[in-house]
Design an enzyme around this catalytic site. Structure first.
Site, PDB file in Angstrom:
ATOM      1  N   SER A   9       0.851  -1.183   0.000  1.00 51.78           N
ATOM      2  CA  SER A   9       0.000   0.000   0.000  1.00 51.78           C
ATOM      3  C   SER A   9       0.894   1.242   0.000  1.00 51.78           C
ATOM      4  O   SER A   9       1.587   1.524   0.978  1.00 51.78           O
ATOM      5  CB  SER A   9      -0.893  -0.004   1.251  1.00 51.78           C
ATOM      6  OG  SER A   9      -1.547   1.237   1.337  1.00 51.78           O
ATOM      7  N   HIS A  33      -1.009  -1.187  -4.442  1.00 53.01           N
ATOM      8  CA  HIS A  33      -2.296  -0.772  -3.875  1.00 53.01           C
ATOM      9  C   HIS A  33      -2.250   0.740  -3.602  1.00 53.01           C
ATOM     10  O   HIS A  33      -1.316   1.239  -2.991  1.00 53.01           O
ATOM     11  CB  HIS A  33      -2.515  -1.545  -2.570  1.00 53.01           C
ATOM     12  CG  HIS A  33      -3.824  -1.276  -1.906  1.00 53.01           C
ATOM     13  ND1 HIS A  33      -5.000  -1.918  -2.258  1.00 53.01           N
ATOM     14  CD2 HIS A  33      -4.155  -0.440  -0.885  1.00 53.01           C
ATOM     15  CE1 HIS A  33      -5.988  -1.490  -1.488  1.00 53.01           C
ATOM     16  NE2 HIS A  33      -5.504  -0.584  -0.650  1.00 53.01           N
ATOM     17  N   ASP A  35      -4.395   4.060  -2.210  1.00 56.73           N
ATOM     18  CA  ASP A  35      -5.553   4.477  -1.416  1.00 56.73           C
ATOM     19  C   ASP A  35      -5.952   5.912  -1.719  1.00 56.73           C
ATOM     20  O   ASP A  35      -5.145   6.830  -1.569  1.00 56.73           O
ATOM     21  CB  ASP A  35      -5.196   4.415   0.079  1.00 56.73           C
ATOM     22  CG  ASP A  35      -5.062   2.988   0.559  1.00 56.73           C
ATOM     23  OD1 ASP A  35      -6.009   2.216   0.370  1.00 56.73           O
ATOM     24  OD2 ASP A  35      -4.005   2.664   1.116  1.00 56.73           O
ATOM     25  N   MET A  37      -8.445   8.846  -0.481  1.00 58.98           N
ATOM     26  CA  MET A  37      -9.289   9.219   0.666  1.00 58.98           C
ATOM     27  C   MET A  37      -9.830  10.631   0.466  1.00 58.98           C
ATOM     28  O   MET A  37      -9.132  11.476  -0.086  1.00 58.98           O
ATOM     29  CB  MET A  37      -8.462   9.194   1.950  1.00 58.98           C
ATOM     30  CG  MET A  37      -7.791   7.868   2.204  1.00 58.98           C
ATOM     31  SD  MET A  37      -6.747   7.954   3.669  1.00 58.98           S
ATOM     32  CE  MET A  37      -6.067   6.299   3.663  1.00 58.98           C
ATOM     33  N   HIS A  67      -8.013   1.850  -4.498  1.00 63.83           N
ATOM     34  CA  HIS A  67      -9.015   1.665  -3.438  1.00 63.83           C
ATOM     35  C   HIS A  67      -9.633   3.027  -3.114  1.00 63.83           C
ATOM     36  O   HIS A  67      -8.984   3.884  -2.522  1.00 63.83           O
ATOM     37  CB  HIS A  67      -8.270   1.060  -2.220  1.00 63.83           C
ATOM     38  CG  HIS A  67      -9.126   0.861  -1.002  1.00 63.83           C
ATOM     39  ND1 HIS A  67      -8.571   0.570   0.226  1.00 63.83           N
ATOM     40  CD2 HIS A  67     -10.468   0.898  -0.810  1.00 63.83           C
ATOM     41  CE1 HIS A  67      -9.538   0.448   1.116  1.00 63.83           C
ATOM     42  NE2 HIS A  67     -10.694   0.642   0.517  1.00 63.83           N
ATOM     43  N   MET A  69     -11.812   5.340  -1.098  1.00 68.65           N
ATOM     44  CA  MET A  69     -12.535   5.511   0.174  1.00 68.65           C
ATOM     45  C   MET A  69     -13.181   6.888   0.121  1.00 68.65           C
ATOM     46  O   MET A  69     -12.720   7.841   0.776  1.00 68.65           O
ATOM     47  CB  MET A  69     -11.547   5.409   1.343  1.00 68.65           C
ATOM     48  CG  MET A  69     -11.122   3.974   1.614  1.00 68.65           C
ATOM     49  SD  MET A  69      -9.608   3.896   2.577  1.00 68.65           S
ATOM     50  CE  MET A  69      -8.421   4.013   1.266  1.00 68.65           C
ATOM     51  N   MET A 140     -11.757  -4.849   4.822  1.00 68.10           N
ATOM     52  CA  MET A 140     -10.942  -3.937   5.637  1.00 68.10           C
ATOM     53  C   MET A 140     -10.754  -4.582   7.005  1.00 68.10           C
ATOM     54  O   MET A 140     -11.732  -4.884   7.694  1.00 68.10           O
ATOM     55  CB  MET A 140     -11.635  -2.583   5.798  1.00 68.10           C
ATOM     56  CG  MET A 140     -11.523  -1.641   4.608  1.00 68.10           C
ATOM     57  SD  MET A 140      -9.873  -1.344   3.951  1.00 68.10           S
ATOM     58  CE  MET A 140      -8.946  -0.802   5.380  1.00 68.10           C
ATOM     59  N   ASP A 178      -6.905  -5.841   3.865  1.00 65.49           N
ATOM     60  CA  ASP A 178      -6.177  -4.574   3.926  1.00 65.49           C
ATOM     61  C   ASP A 178      -6.237  -4.004   5.340  1.00 65.49           C
ATOM     62  O   ASP A 178      -7.321  -3.696   5.842  1.00 65.49           O
ATOM     63  CB  ASP A 178      -6.859  -3.610   2.931  1.00 65.49           C
ATOM     64  CG  ASP A 178      -6.185  -2.252   2.820  1.00 65.49           C
ATOM     65  OD1 ASP A 178      -5.135  -2.040   3.441  1.00 65.49           O
ATOM     66  OD2 ASP A 178      -6.741  -1.402   2.091  1.00 65.49           O
ATOM     67  N   GLY A 179      -5.054  -3.851   5.958  1.00 66.68           N
ATOM     68  CA  GLY A 179      -4.985  -3.172   7.247  1.00 66.68           C
ATOM     69  C   GLY A 179      -4.379  -4.026   8.350  1.00 66.68           C
ATOM     70  O   GLY A 179      -4.875  -5.114   8.646  1.00 66.68           O
ATOM     71  N   GLY A 180      -3.274  -3.543   8.904  1.00 65.90           N
ATOM     72  CA  GLY A 180      -2.687  -4.202  10.081  1.00 65.90           C
ATOM     73  C   GLY A 180      -1.919  -5.468   9.780  1.00 65.90           C
ATOM     74  O   GLY A 180      -1.713  -6.299  10.675  1.00 65.90           O
ATOM     75  N   GLY A 200       1.115  -1.964   4.281  1.00 61.22           N
ATOM     76  CA  GLY A 200       1.652  -0.610   4.151  1.00 61.22           C
ATOM     77  C   GLY A 200       2.794  -0.347   5.107  1.00 61.22           C
ATOM     78  O   GLY A 200       3.968  -0.525   4.784  1.00 61.22           O
ATOM     79  N   SER A 201       2.455   0.055   6.346  1.00 61.01           N
ATOM     80  CA  SER A 201       3.489   0.543   7.271  1.00 61.01           C
ATOM     81  C   SER A 201       4.526  -0.514   7.614  1.00 61.01           C
ATOM     82  O   SER A 201       5.724  -0.216   7.653  1.00 61.01           O
ATOM     83  CB  SER A 201       2.835   1.079   8.539  1.00 61.01           C
ATOM     84  OG  SER A 201       2.039   0.082   9.123  1.00 61.01           O
TER      85      SER A 201
HETATM   86  C1  DX5 Z   1      -6.181   2.168   5.248  1.00 64.96           C
HETATM   87  C2  DX5 Z   1      -5.695   1.814   3.869  1.00 64.96           C
HETATM   88  C3  DX5 Z   1      -4.599   0.802   3.859  1.00 64.96           C
HETATM   89  C4  DX5 Z   1      -3.404   1.220   4.663  1.00 64.96           C
HETATM   90  C5  DX5 Z   1      -2.827  -0.029   5.235  1.00 64.96           C
HETATM   91  O1  DX5 Z   1      -7.313   2.932   5.153  1.00 64.96           O
HETATM   92  O2  DX5 Z   1      -6.748   1.319   3.057  1.00 64.96           O
HETATM   93  O3  DX5 Z   1      -4.242   0.391   2.549  1.00 64.96           O
HETATM   94  O4  DX5 Z   1      -2.439   1.916   3.929  1.00 64.96           O
HETATM   95  O5  DX5 Z   1      -1.802   0.313   6.079  1.00 64.96           O
HETATM   96  P1  DX5 Z   1      -1.213  -0.688   7.141  1.00 64.96           P
HETATM   97  O6  DX5 Z   1      -0.655  -1.875   6.403  1.00 64.96           O
HETATM   98  O7  DX5 Z   1      -0.175   0.119   7.819  1.00 64.96           O
HETATM   99  O8  DX5 Z   1      -2.335  -1.077   8.052  1.00 64.96           O
HETATM  100 ZN    ZN Z   2      -6.415   0.345   1.019  1.00 67.93          ZN
END
Ligand code: DX5
Ligand code: ZN
Length: 230
Positions: A9, A33, A35, A37, A67, A69, A140, A178-180, A200-201
């Site tokens: 991400s 990926h 995002d 927002m 993605h 949002m 998510m 996606d997420g965590g 992502g992180s």
């Molecule tokens: C959150 C995004 C994710 C985010 C994931 O709203 O949709 O794609 O970047 O980040 P991590 O992997 O750090 O949870």
């Molecule tokens: Zn995402």
């Protein structure tokens, strides 16, 4: 062994050096990926369509998994229909009765069409008419809007539910999460039945994103081999 797509991400990458972050992965990723927002549907802002266009220009062969949002799809979706994304995923929560029509709009533009659901949304709230045309279902596993949150374990029950539904009804969607996601939980997440895993992180904060991806793939393959063994 089924194919698992690893999808970094880019929201987790250094915003001043996105291309450098992509290059640092040395082609060990499967999808990128991205995002988008809007500050309404989620409480944050990220990139706009021109980022996707620039990404496509620099990486003509990449699978760009966008993605969205965002609340005002009628305004924003047309800006993403230029085929620079490979897939576009929209949120079931924002679309209500328009979900089926919006997915069809994306598909008629020649793109893969996905739907995403937030943690409180149940799979049973998605109508069959939507499940049968979706190319992707994105679960998510954190509240969307921010990186580096903690994975919500019950998200894997949704993944298992989607696997059974797909088998029973002969749907064709890929299951994305996606997420965590990090080095410690990625194998378990793959085993639950995910086809596409977004990170992502954990990936971009590591010292070596290329190594992160190589190790993740190794862990997943190992776990799947052990799982298949009688
Ligand atoms: C959150 C995004 C994710 C985010 C994931 O709203 O949709 O794609 O970047 O980040 P991590 O992997 O750090 O949870
Ligand atoms: Zn995402």
């Amino acid at each position: 062994m089924r194919k698992i797509f690893l999808a970094p991400s880019l929201f987790g990458a250094d915003p001043l050096n996105i291309a450098g972050s992509v290059d640092a992965m040395k082609n060990q990723f499967d999808w990128l990926h991205f995002d988008i927002m809007d500050g309404h549907f989620v409480k944050n802002l990220s990139f706009g369509p021109h980022f996707v266009d620039a990404l496509r220009k620099k990486y003509p062969d990449a699978f760009i998994d966008t993605h969205l949002m965002i609340d005002s799809l009628d305004v924003i979706l047309p800006l993403f229909m230029n085929k620079n994304s490979s897939s576009i995923t929209i949120h079931a929560e924002t679309e209500g009765h328009l979900l089926h029509a919006s997915l069809n709009k994306i598909k008629s533009a020649g793109l893969k069409a996905g739907i995403s659901i937030c943690p409180p949304t149940k799979i049973s709230s998605i109508d069959e008419s939507v499940l049968e045309i979706a190319d992707l279902i994105l679960i998510m596993s954190v509240t969307p809007g921010f990186g580096a949150q903690k994975f919500i374990p019950s998200s894997l029950n949704k993944v298992r539910e989607l696997v059974s539904l797909r088998e029973a009804k002969k749907y064709h969607y890929l299951i994305e999460i996606d997420g965590g996601i990090n080095e410690n939980n990625i194998a378990e997440i793959a085993l639950a039945g995910c086809d596409v895993i977004v990170a992502g992180s954990s990936l971009f904060n590591s010292n070596d994103p290329e190594r992160w991806l190589i190790n993740a793939r190794k862990n997943i393959e190992e776990a799947m081999k052990n799982f298949d063994r009688p």
